[in-house]
Design a protein around this motif. Structure first.
Motif, PDB file in Angstrom:
ATOM      1  N   TYR A 184     129.166   2.068 -26.274  1.00 19.42           N
ATOM      2  CA  TYR A 184     129.841   3.360 -26.374  1.00 19.42           C
ATOM      3  C   TYR A 184     131.107   3.421 -25.529  1.00 19.42           C
ATOM      4  CZ  TYR A 184     130.721   8.354 -25.812  1.00 19.42           C
ATOM      5  OH  TYR A 184     131.318   9.580 -25.774  1.00 19.42           O
ATOM      6  N   ASP A 185     131.083   2.928 -24.319  1.00 19.69           N
ATOM      7  CA  ASP A 185     132.225   3.038 -23.407  1.00 19.69           C
ATOM      8  C   ASP A 185     133.432   2.226 -23.864  1.00 19.69           C
ATOM      9  OD1 ASP A 185     130.851   4.738 -21.775  1.00 19.69           O
ATOM     10  OD2 ASP A 185     130.175   3.181 -20.385  1.00 19.69           O
ATOM     11  N   THR A 186     133.185   1.026 -24.381  1.00 17.27           N
ATOM     12  CA  THR A 186     134.281   0.105 -24.678  1.00 17.27           C
ATOM     13  C   THR A 186     134.589  -0.038 -26.162  1.00 17.27           C
ATOM     14  OG1 THR A 186     132.814  -1.824 -24.806  1.00 17.27           O
ATOM     15  CG2 THR A 186     133.667  -1.225 -22.622  1.00 17.27           C
ATOM     16  N   GLY A 187     133.646   0.337 -27.033  1.00 23.08           N
ATOM     17  CA  GLY A 187     133.842   0.154 -28.467  1.00 23.08           C
ATOM     18  C   GLY A 187     133.589  -1.265 -28.936  1.00 23.08           C
ATOM     19  N   GLU A 188     133.087  -2.131 -28.038  1.00 22.50           N
ATOM     20  CA  GLU A 188     132.807  -3.522 -28.399  1.00 22.50           C
ATOM     21  C   GLU A 188     131.460  -3.629 -29.125  1.00 22.50           C
ATOM     22  OE1 GLU A 188     132.883  -5.596 -24.722  1.00 22.50           O
ATOM     23  OE2 GLU A 188     135.072  -5.586 -24.560  1.00 22.50           O
TER      24      GLU A 188
END
Length: 272
Positions: A184-188
């Motif tokens: 969620y935080d990085t979109g990875e």
């Protein structure tokens, strides 16, 4: 001694040619080019003109519509579009969508609402849903969404939340088979992992005026109950297409999971 007529003509011709050569070499005014060169004025230094124009377009920060403020027709068009984007789409008391009731809800504010399902055999209902989704795509700067639901309910559905004959929330879905976990935080994406999914959330949106009332979650609960006949889906059978900031927070609260690393993951899929 007298010269012959032929010799006289040749001599006169040579004399005439010689005079013409001297005239062309020695006199500055001997030809039209020289006269023109002396009389032609030098060109002035030219500068490009820049015109100020009032034709600048304004982009509304809330509904994202681009329009010209100085044009009355454009302002009126924006005002109409803005109301629909911020307050919802007016259905009218006789709209057939109002008959497709699947759930009733009373919101925390005490306002009564209901969830309806778009009938894929009704061109008027499809038109309303597509208009709403076009507004959503414009506000979210999202590409054209998958609209298989408009031809076959087994390939997806559209649910709307209605308050006082006005559609204020919408959720469109599509049938899928698998997806992936996204940090969620990085979109990875989590590599080398695929997860089984049954339904994908293509678009979900709640009008600005009616946010923070729990409408988004209620639409998701409706997706769980009414997407596949006779089957109630778990939260983890539902994935997300391309969640926006608002959609990402909703996804996190609905079916986000905490990884052993401490990172929060949400299930996503690639929209067709």
């Amino acid at each position: 001694m007298l010269s012959s007529p032929l010799e006289s003509d040749v001599s006169d011709t040579r004399l005439l040619i010689g005079k013409r050569k001297m005239s062309s070499q020695g006199s500055p005014l001997s030809c039209a080019e020289d006269i023109d060169a002396h009389t032609r004025k030098r060109p002035r230094n030219l500068k490009q003109a820049h015109f100020s124009t009032p034709m600048k377009r304004t982009v509304c920060s809330e509904c994202q519509m681009s329009y010209m403020q100085h044009m009355k027709s454009d302002r009126q068009l924006h005002d109409k579009y803005h109301r629909r984007a911020i307050e919802g789409i007016e259905l009218g008391p006789t709209n057939s969508l109002l008959c497709n009731l699947i759930e009733r809800h009373q919101l925390k504010s005490g306002v009564d609402g209901k969830i309806v399902e778009v009938n894929s055999e009704s061109s008027k209902e499809i038109s309303v849903a597509e208009e709403f989704l076009d507004i959503v795509n414009n506000i979210l700067s999202a590409p054209q969404d998958n609209r298989d639901w408009s031809s076959d309910p087994n390939r997806g559905k559209v649910f709307m939340f209605v308050i006082r004959n006005k559609a204020v929330g919408i959720c469109s879905t599509e049938r899928i088979k698998e997806g992936k976990w996204m940090v969620y935080d990085t979109g990875e994406l989590v590599p080398k992992q695929k997860i089984p999914l049954a339904i994908g959330i293509s678009r979900i949106y709640v009008s600005h005026k009616y946010r923070r009332m729990g409408i988004g979650l209620r639409l998701l609960f409706a997706v769980q109950q009414h997407s596949i006949y006779g089957l109630t889906l778990t939260k983890y059978q539902i994935g997300w297409s391309q969640p926006s900031e608002f959609g990402g927070k909703l996804a996190l609260s609905f079916n986000g999971v905490k990884h052993k690393s401490g990172k929060m993951l949400i299930p996503i899929y690639e929209e067709r």
